[in-house]
Design a protein around this motif. Structure first.
Motif, PDB file in Angstrom:
ATOM      1  N   ASP A 193     -69.531 -21.887  68.134  1.00  0.00           N
ATOM      2  CA  ASP A 193     -70.166 -21.529  66.863  1.00  0.00           C
ATOM      3  C   ASP A 193     -69.675 -20.168  66.377  1.00  0.00           C
ATOM      4  O   ASP A 193     -69.439 -19.963  65.181  1.00  0.00           O
ATOM      5  CB  ASP A 193     -71.691 -21.494  67.008  1.00  0.00           C
ATOM      6  CG  ASP A 193     -72.307 -22.864  67.209  1.00  0.00           C
ATOM      7  OD1 ASP A 193     -71.656 -23.864  66.873  1.00  0.00           O
ATOM      8  OD2 ASP A 193     -73.441 -22.921  67.719  1.00  0.00           O
ATOM      9  N   GLU A 194     -69.531 -19.224  67.300  1.00  0.00           N
ATOM     10  CA  GLU A 194     -69.060 -17.888  66.935  1.00  0.00           C
ATOM     11  C   GLU A 194     -67.594 -17.920  66.497  1.00  0.00           C
ATOM     12  O   GLU A 194     -67.213 -17.245  65.530  1.00  0.00           O
ATOM     13  CB  GLU A 194     -69.229 -16.922  68.111  1.00  0.00           C
ATOM     14  CG  GLU A 194     -68.843 -15.483  67.811  1.00  0.00           C
ATOM     15  CD  GLU A 194     -69.768 -14.774  66.830  1.00  0.00           C
ATOM     16  OE1 GLU A 194     -69.358 -13.730  66.289  1.00  0.00           O
ATOM     17  OE2 GLU A 194     -70.909 -15.262  66.609  1.00  0.00           O
ATOM     18  N   ILE A 195     -66.779 -18.707  67.181  1.00  0.00           N
ATOM     19  CA  ILE A 195     -65.379 -18.845  66.790  1.00  0.00           C
ATOM     20  C   ILE A 195     -65.278 -19.388  65.370  1.00  0.00           C
ATOM     21  O   ILE A 195     -64.503 -18.886  64.535  1.00  0.00           O
ATOM     22  CB  ILE A 195     -64.635 -19.758  67.784  1.00  0.00           C
ATOM     23  CG1 ILE A 195     -64.613 -19.128  69.181  1.00  0.00           C
ATOM     24  CG2 ILE A 195     -63.216 -20.036  67.307  1.00  0.00           C
ATOM     25  CD1 ILE A 195     -64.125 -20.072  70.284  1.00  0.00           C
ATOM     26  N   GLU A 196     -66.073 -20.397  65.073  1.00  0.00           N
ATOM     27  CA  GLU A 196     -66.060 -20.973  63.720  1.00  0.00           C
ATOM     28  C   GLU A 196     -66.571 -19.970  62.689  1.00  0.00           C
ATOM     29  O   GLU A 196     -66.064 -19.919  61.561  1.00  0.00           O
ATOM     30  CB  GLU A 196     -66.879 -22.256  63.698  1.00  0.00           C
ATOM     31  CG  GLU A 196     -66.244 -23.387  64.502  1.00  0.00           C
ATOM     32  CD  GLU A 196     -67.038 -24.670  64.479  1.00  0.00           C
ATOM     33  OE1 GLU A 196     -66.431 -25.739  64.675  1.00  0.00           O
ATOM     34  OE2 GLU A 196     -68.278 -24.605  64.281  1.00  0.00           O
ATOM     35  N   ALA A 197     -67.554 -19.158  63.071  1.00  0.00           N
ATOM     36  CA  ALA A 197     -68.074 -18.142  62.145  1.00  0.00           C
ATOM     37  C   ALA A 197     -67.005 -17.094  61.841  1.00  0.00           C
ATOM     38  O   ALA A 197     -66.894 -16.626  60.691  1.00  0.00           O
ATOM     39  CB  ALA A 197     -69.315 -17.483  62.743  1.00  0.00           C
ATOM     40  N   LEU A 198     -66.221 -16.717  62.840  1.00  0.00           N
ATOM     41  CA  LEU A 198     -65.138 -15.758  62.606  1.00  0.00           C
ATOM     42  C   LEU A 198     -64.076 -16.347  61.683  1.00  0.00           C
ATOM     43  O   LEU A 198     -63.502 -15.639  60.846  1.00  0.00           O
ATOM     44  CB  LEU A 198     -64.523 -15.330  63.938  1.00  0.00           C
ATOM     45  CG  LEU A 198     -65.407 -14.425  64.797  1.00  0.00           C
ATOM     46  CD1 LEU A 198     -64.811 -14.264  66.188  1.00  0.00           C
ATOM     47  CD2 LEU A 198     -65.602 -13.055  64.138  1.00  0.00           C
ATOM     48  N   HIS A 199     -63.827 -17.635  61.820  1.00  0.00           N
ATOM     49  CA  HIS A 199     -62.889 -18.290  60.898  1.00  0.00           C
ATOM     50  C   HIS A 199     -63.433 -18.255  59.468  1.00  0.00           C
ATOM     51  O   HIS A 199     -62.699 -17.924  58.522  1.00  0.00           O
ATOM     52  CB  HIS A 199     -62.652 -19.729  61.356  1.00  0.00           C
ATOM     53  CG  HIS A 199     -61.881 -20.552  60.359  1.00  0.00           C
ATOM     54  ND1 HIS A 199     -60.660 -20.169  59.848  1.00  0.00           N
ATOM     55  CD2 HIS A 199     -62.172 -21.753  59.774  1.00  0.00           C
ATOM     56  CE1 HIS A 199     -60.232 -21.080  59.005  1.00  0.00           C
ATOM     57  NE2 HIS A 199     -61.126 -22.048  58.936  1.00  0.00           N
ATOM     58  N   ARG A 200     -64.715 -18.544  59.305  1.00  0.00           N
ATOM     59  CA  ARG A 200     -65.304 -18.502  57.954  1.00  0.00           C
ATOM     60  C   ARG A 200     -65.264 -17.101  57.378  1.00  0.00           C
ATOM     61  O   ARG A 200     -65.188 -16.918  56.160  1.00  0.00           O
ATOM     62  CB  ARG A 200     -66.749 -19.019  57.993  1.00  0.00           C
ATOM     63  CG  ARG A 200     -66.869 -20.521  58.260  1.00  0.00           C
ATOM     64  CD  ARG A 200     -68.279 -21.017  57.977  1.00  0.00           C
ATOM     65  NE  ARG A 200     -69.259 -20.414  58.860  1.00  0.00           N
ATOM     66  CZ  ARG A 200     -69.610 -20.892  60.052  1.00  0.00           C
ATOM     67  NH1 ARG A 200     -69.018 -21.998  60.514  1.00  0.00           N
ATOM     68  NH2 ARG A 200     -70.530 -20.296  60.787  1.00  0.00           N
ATOM     69  N   ALA A 201     -65.299 -16.081  58.256  1.00  0.00           N
ATOM     70  CA  ALA A 201     -65.296 -14.687  57.785  1.00  0.00           C
ATOM     71  C   ALA A 201     -63.904 -14.200  57.406  1.00  0.00           C
ATOM     72  O   ALA A 201     -63.778 -13.108  56.842  1.00  0.00           O
ATOM     73  CB  ALA A 201     -65.880 -13.782  58.860  1.00  0.00           C
ATOM     74  N   GLY A 202     -62.859 -14.970  57.710  1.00  0.00           N
ATOM     75  CA  GLY A 202     -61.537 -14.553  57.261  1.00  0.00           C
ATOM     76  C   GLY A 202     -60.418 -14.680  58.261  1.00  0.00           C
ATOM     77  O   GLY A 202     -59.252 -14.491  57.904  1.00  0.00           O
ATOM     78  N   MET A 203     -60.724 -14.974  59.517  1.00  0.00           N
ATOM     79  CA  MET A 203     -59.666 -15.207  60.486  1.00  0.00           C
ATOM     80  C   MET A 203     -59.030 -16.573  60.250  1.00  0.00           C
ATOM     81  O   MET A 203     -59.718 -17.523  59.857  1.00  0.00           O
ATOM     82  CB  MET A 203     -60.216 -15.175  61.918  1.00  0.00           C
ATOM     83  CG  MET A 203     -60.485 -13.800  62.465  1.00  0.00           C
ATOM     84  SD  MET A 203     -60.938 -13.912  64.228  1.00  0.00           S
ATOM     85  CE  MET A 203     -60.885 -12.169  64.676  1.00  0.00           C
ATOM     86  N   THR A 204     -57.717 -16.674  60.503  1.00  0.00           N
ATOM     87  CA  THR A 204     -57.131 -18.003  60.568  1.00  0.00           C
ATOM     88  C   THR A 204     -57.725 -18.726  61.775  1.00  0.00           C
ATOM     89  O   THR A 204     -58.317 -18.098  62.663  1.00  0.00           O
ATOM     90  CB  THR A 204     -55.605 -17.936  60.728  1.00  0.00           C
ATOM     91  OG1 THR A 204     -55.292 -17.385  62.008  1.00  0.00           O
ATOM     92  CG2 THR A 204     -54.967 -17.091  59.628  1.00  0.00           C
ATOM     93  N   ARG A 205     -57.553 -20.023  61.839  1.00  0.00           N
ATOM     94  CA  ARG A 205     -58.058 -20.761  62.994  1.00  0.00           C
ATOM     95  C   ARG A 205     -57.429 -20.240  64.283  1.00  0.00           C
ATOM     96  O   ARG A 205     -58.116 -20.078  65.297  1.00  0.00           O
ATOM     97  CB  ARG A 205     -57.790 -22.259  62.833  1.00  0.00           C
ATOM     98  CG  ARG A 205     -58.619 -22.924  61.740  1.00  0.00           C
ATOM     99  CD  ARG A 205     -58.314 -24.400  61.639  1.00  0.00           C
ATOM    100  NE  ARG A 205     -59.086 -25.026  60.572  1.00  0.00           N
ATOM    101  CZ  ARG A 205     -58.704 -25.058  59.296  1.00  0.00           C
ATOM    102  NH1 ARG A 205     -57.542 -24.503  58.943  1.00  0.00           N
ATOM    103  NH2 ARG A 205     -59.463 -25.637  58.373  1.00  0.00           N
ATOM    104  N   GLU A 206     -56.136 -19.971  64.239  1.00  0.00           N
ATOM    105  CA  GLU A 206     -55.476 -19.497  65.457  1.00  0.00           C
ATOM    106  C   GLU A 206     -55.969 -18.108  65.839  1.00  0.00           C
ATOM    107  O   GLU A 206     -56.166 -17.814  67.020  1.00  0.00           O
ATOM    108  CB  GLU A 206     -53.956 -19.491  65.281  1.00  0.00           C
ATOM    109  CG  GLU A 206     -53.223 -19.138  66.564  1.00  0.00           C
ATOM    110  CD  GLU A 206     -51.765 -19.544  66.557  1.00  0.00           C
ATOM    111  OE1 GLU A 206     -51.070 -19.215  67.535  1.00  0.00           O
ATOM    112  OE2 GLU A 206     -51.320 -20.198  65.585  1.00  0.00           O
TER     113      GLU A 206
END
Length: 358
Positions: free
Chosen positions: A290-303
């Motif tokens: 869930d945290e990984i997905e939240a970081l992606h929504r905040a602007g990180m690429t998936r990788e």
């Protein structure tokens, strides 16, 4: 004697096709005869890292060692194979001896002042001047990290306020560094940030009040940030229960509203941002994806989001990923998590110390 294992597929982070073997709990790139297959055309990812996790804290505060072990198993079963505990009220060294549990990097006890943190979790000092000595003790007793409580509600003020004078913070961080330990701090609001950053601190937890200028400074000095986004989602509920302290309640709502922009700015500024669930208490264990997905929504690429909870975090914490001779702590996926982070919820195999747990 343990069974030798073999897998063939795309090995991350490099992304090139390859093969690996596992024998004696370690990774090898040399063929091992009669190895049992973990799959072909799979994706091999270094075990996930929860950089802010509390196996030992429950909804009501400290839990038993047996309960802490169950929490760690929940994390393991969700792919977390390395935990930085980020402050615990119990001694989990016995859990470090268990091969079936994630590797735990102990940060000792939270260091706070009396009545300035969650009761029962930290060491509560009577005087800020005691902080350097307490830091030295935790640095000697831990695994290379010390955790400070940088701010908390001051009921006399009615809002978040710093716990430590700037000169004491600077001395405490120097003491930790002299003992070979890094320092991180819980911090929600704005007021404590200048002193924490000036102290030479190594990492900030949450950091919801960070400004763009401060984030640029973090990037210049390589101060890491673990924003714990899924825990920040609790801020509105905390505010709803803080009717006696309207300034604090409004502050918490504002910090919640701005956290997405703060993390996006951190990523753009080049701050090293890592995934931490803050599991224990208000967040259930096993929620790192869930945290990984939240970081992606905040602007990180998936990788980037995956790296923040895998190979990049391992490098930051001094633990190898998928490398010749490294401990065999890895995950096997049928699809590419760089294309779909949801793949992380369904590993084909979880391998910890060369033992398959799924």
């Amino acid at each position: 004697m343990s069974t030798a294992l073999h897998a063939a597929g795309v090995i991350l982070p490099g992304g090139e096709p390859g093969e690996l073997w596992i024998t004696g709990g370690r990774i090898s790139f040399e063929p091992v005869p009669d190895a049992e297959s973990l799959g072909r055309d799979v994706f091999l990812v270094p075990g996930l890292v929860d950089a802010h996790c509390h196996p030992g804290i429950g909804v009501g505060g400290p839990v038993s060692l047996d309960e802490a072990a169950e929490q760690a198993i929940t994390d393991r079963n969700a792919g977390t194979l390395l935990i930085r505990d980020c402050g615990l009220p119990i001694d989990v060294r016995p859990l470090q001896q268990r091969a079936d549990l994630p590797t735990i990097i102990r940060a000792g006890r939270h260091l706070a002042l009396t009545k300035r943190y969650i009761p029962g979790l930290g060491l509560e000092l009577d005087d800020p001047a005691q902080l350097p000595e307490a830091v030295a003790e935790q640095a000697r007793d831990g695994d290379g990290w010390v955790k400070l409580v940088g701010d908390w509600i001051d009921r006399g003020v009615g809002d978040l306020a710093p716990l430590w004078p700037d000169d004491v913070l600077a001395e405490a961080v120097k003491v930790a560094h002299d003992h070979g330990a890094r320092v991180t701090a819980h911090v929600f609001g704005e007021a404590a940030l200048p002193g924490l950053i000036a102290s030479g601190i190594d990492c900030l937890e949450h950091g919801t009040g960070l400004s763009a200028d401060q984030l640029a400074e973090l990037a210049r000095h390589d101060v890491a940030l673990v924003p714990t986004l899924i825990n920040i989602e609790n801020f509105p509920g905390i505010a709803d229960k803080a009717g006696k302290y309207p300034a604090y309640a409004a502050h918490m709502r504002a910090l919640h509203a701005g956290v997405g922009e703060m993390v996006a700015t951190a990523i753009e500024a080049g701050v090293r941002v890592f995934a931490g669930s803050d599991a224990g208490g208000m967040v259930e264990h096993g929620r790192l994806v869930d945290e990984i997905e939240a970081l992606h929504r905040a602007g990180m690429t998936r990788e980037q989001a995956l790296a923040s909870a895998s190979w990049a975090a391992r490098d930051w914490l001094g633990h190898p990923g998928i490398a010749d001779g490294a401990p065999a702590d890895l995950l096997v996926y049928p699809g590419d998590p760089r294309e779909d982070l949801g793949v992380l919820r369904h590993p084909s195999h979880i391998v910890l110390g060369g033992v398959v747990h799924t």
